[in-house]
Scaffold this motif. Structure first.
Motif, PDB file in Angstrom:
ATOM      1  N   VAL A  75       0.850  -1.052   0.521  1.00 45.50           N
ATOM      2  CA  VAL A  75      -0.008   0.063   0.268  1.00 45.50           C
ATOM      3  C   VAL A  75       1.110   1.183   0.057  1.00 45.50           C
ATOM      4  N   LYS A  76       2.253   1.087   0.726  1.00 50.99           N
ATOM      5  CA  LYS A  76       2.871   2.667   1.071  1.00 50.99           C
ATOM      6  C   LYS A  76       3.516   2.598  -0.335  1.00 50.99           C
ATOM      7  N   ARG A  77       3.784   1.530  -1.295  1.00 50.33           N
ATOM      8  CA  ARG A  77       4.231   2.117  -2.659  1.00 50.33           C
ATOM      9  C   ARG A  77       3.062   2.098  -3.877  1.00 50.33           C
ATOM     10  N   LEU A  78       1.971   1.443  -3.142  1.00 49.65           N
ATOM     11  CA  LEU A  78       0.664   2.418  -4.416  1.00 49.65           C
ATOM     12  C   LEU A  78       0.609   3.460  -4.016  1.00 49.65           C
ATOM     13  N   ARG A  79       0.632   3.897  -2.803  1.00 46.88           N
ATOM     14  CA  ARG A  79       0.290   5.051  -2.316  1.00 46.88           C
ATOM     15  C   ARG A  79       1.604   6.366  -2.896  1.00 46.88           C
ATOM     16  N   ALA A  80       2.814   5.880  -3.126  1.00 43.64           N
ATOM     17  CA  ALA A  80       3.436   6.664  -3.256  1.00 43.64           C
ATOM     18  C   ALA A  80       3.414   7.165  -5.059  1.00 43.64           C
ATOM     19  N   LYS A  81       2.687   6.218  -5.532  1.00 38.94           N
ATOM     20  CA  LYS A  81       2.741   6.171  -7.154  1.00 38.94           C
ATOM     21  C   LYS A  81       1.126   7.502  -7.234  1.00 38.94           C
ATOM     22  N   ILE A  82       0.427   7.015  -7.260  1.00 40.65           N
ATOM     23  CA  ILE A  82      -1.556   6.710  -6.565  1.00 40.65           C
ATOM     24  C   ILE A  82      -1.389   8.777  -5.813  1.00 40.65           C
ATOM     25  N   ASP A  83      -0.916   8.881  -4.918  1.00 42.19           N
ATOM     26  CA  ASP A  83      -1.136  10.081  -4.797  1.00 42.19           C
ATOM     27  C   ASP A  83       0.106  10.734  -4.033  1.00 42.19           C
ATOM     28  N   GLY A  84       1.085  10.441  -3.821  1.00 45.72           N
ATOM     29  CA  GLY A  84       2.373  11.057  -4.454  1.00 45.72           C
ATOM     30  C   GLY A  84       2.386  12.063  -4.839  1.00 45.72           C
ATOM     31  N   PRO A  85       2.514  12.225  -5.882  1.00 45.10           N
ATOM     32  CA  PRO A  85       2.602  13.271  -7.028  1.00 45.10           C
ATOM     33  C   PRO A  85       1.215  14.403  -7.190  1.00 45.10           C
ATOM     34  N   PHE A  86      -0.058  14.082  -6.456  1.00 45.84           N
ATOM     35  CA  PHE A  86      -1.020  14.736  -6.429  1.00 45.84           C
ATOM     36  C   PHE A  86      -1.821  15.671  -5.092  1.00 45.84           C
ATOM     37  N   GLN A  87      -2.190  16.512  -5.679  1.00 49.55           N
ATOM     38  CA  GLN A  87      -3.053  17.645  -4.108  1.00 49.55           C
ATOM     39  C   GLN A  87      -3.802  16.461  -3.468  1.00 49.55           C
ATOM     40  N   GLN A  88      -4.794  16.464  -4.084  1.00 49.94           N
ATOM     41  CA  GLN A  88      -5.870  15.233  -3.054  1.00 49.94           C
ATOM     42  C   GLN A  88      -5.141  13.844  -3.159  1.00 49.94           C
ATOM     43  N   LYS A  89      -5.074  13.031  -1.894  1.00 44.94           N
ATOM     44  CA  LYS A  89      -5.065  12.406  -1.989  1.00 44.94           C
ATOM     45  C   LYS A  89      -6.544  11.461  -1.281  1.00 44.94           C
ATOM     46  N   LEU A  90      -6.663   9.700  -1.889  1.00 43.85           N
ATOM     47  CA  LEU A  90      -7.275   8.972  -2.217  1.00 43.85           C
ATOM     48  C   LEU A  90      -7.007   7.722  -1.600  1.00 43.85           C
TER      49      LEU A  90
END
Length: 221
Positions: free
Chosen positions: A193-208
């Motif tokens: 989940v940490k790795r996925l979050r880094a790709k999906i949420d890391g570069p974006f302001q809105q965290k999903l």
């Protein structure tokens, strides 16, 4: 209700035909994938029970041919119990996937449920805010930018988006994505989940993706 069984094991095929006939269904039996496709093209069945490992033409090819004809409900019945096999079967358009050895009562209940509800297909595309996952193309984008994911990361994201808004426990995630019983001493889910979050949420302001303390994870817009 007419059911077509495509099963090469004589004992299993005969057992299914006898049992389903006793339940009141009209049943035909094909012993090879090639014969099964031919029968499905010649007659309209209400449902097909399909093995994966078949002579002549395997179950993956059979369901592909059947789908070309229309939306005939298909239940896979297979000894192949890997999560990747189940996901592949569902992606190809199966309505259910039951692993051998199986309970006949459970199979008959699943058949009855499918016939009662009619054809319901899982969506091929899932969206949450500007995040988009295309199952068939195995493509993930956010704000129009394609994101490269490993196979497990894709499966994890698919699960979270399919169950969008739900809180999924680590046990549920481990079972669905890794086909394993969750061991509290193993942090494979948290790391993934940490790795996925880094790709999906890391570069974006809105965290999903959210962490629900002491419970698990959830994805929502």
């Amino acid at each position: 209700m007419a059911i077509l069984i495509i099963e090469d094991d004589p004992k299993t095929g005969d057992y299914l035909r006898k049992g389903l006939r006793e339940c009141g269904y009209s049943v035909d039996l094909a012993r090879t994938g090639t014969d099964g496709v031919h029968m499905a093209m010649q007659q309209s069945y209400d449902l097909v029970v399909l093995d994966v490992m078949l002579p002549g033409m395997d179950g993956w090819e059979v369901i592909h041919r059947i789908r070309e004809r229309g939306d005939m409900p298909v239940v896979f019945l297979s000894a192949r119990d890997d999560v990747s096999d189940r996901i592949r079967g569902l992606r190809l358009g199966a309505d259910d996937y039951l692993v051998k050895p199986f309970s006949f009562v459970e199979l008959e209940l699943r058949i009855r449920t499918i016939l009662r509800r009619g054809i319901v297909r899982e969506s091929d595309v899932f969206e949450a805010a500007d995040l988009r996952l295309d199952v068939l193309r195995r493509k993930v984008t956010r704000d129009g930018v394609e994101i490269a994911l490993t196979n497990k990361e894709f499966m994890l994201l698919h699960l979270l988006m399919k169950r969008q808004g739900e809180v999924l426990s680590r046990t549920q995630i481990a079972s669905e994505v890794w086909d394993m019983n969750f061991d509290s001493d193993t942090n494979v889910v948290d790391v993934a989940v940490k790795r996925l979050r880094a790709k999906i949420d890391g570069p974006f302001q809105q965290k999903l993706i959210s962490t629900i303390r002491s419970v698990g994870y959830s994805l929502s817009a």
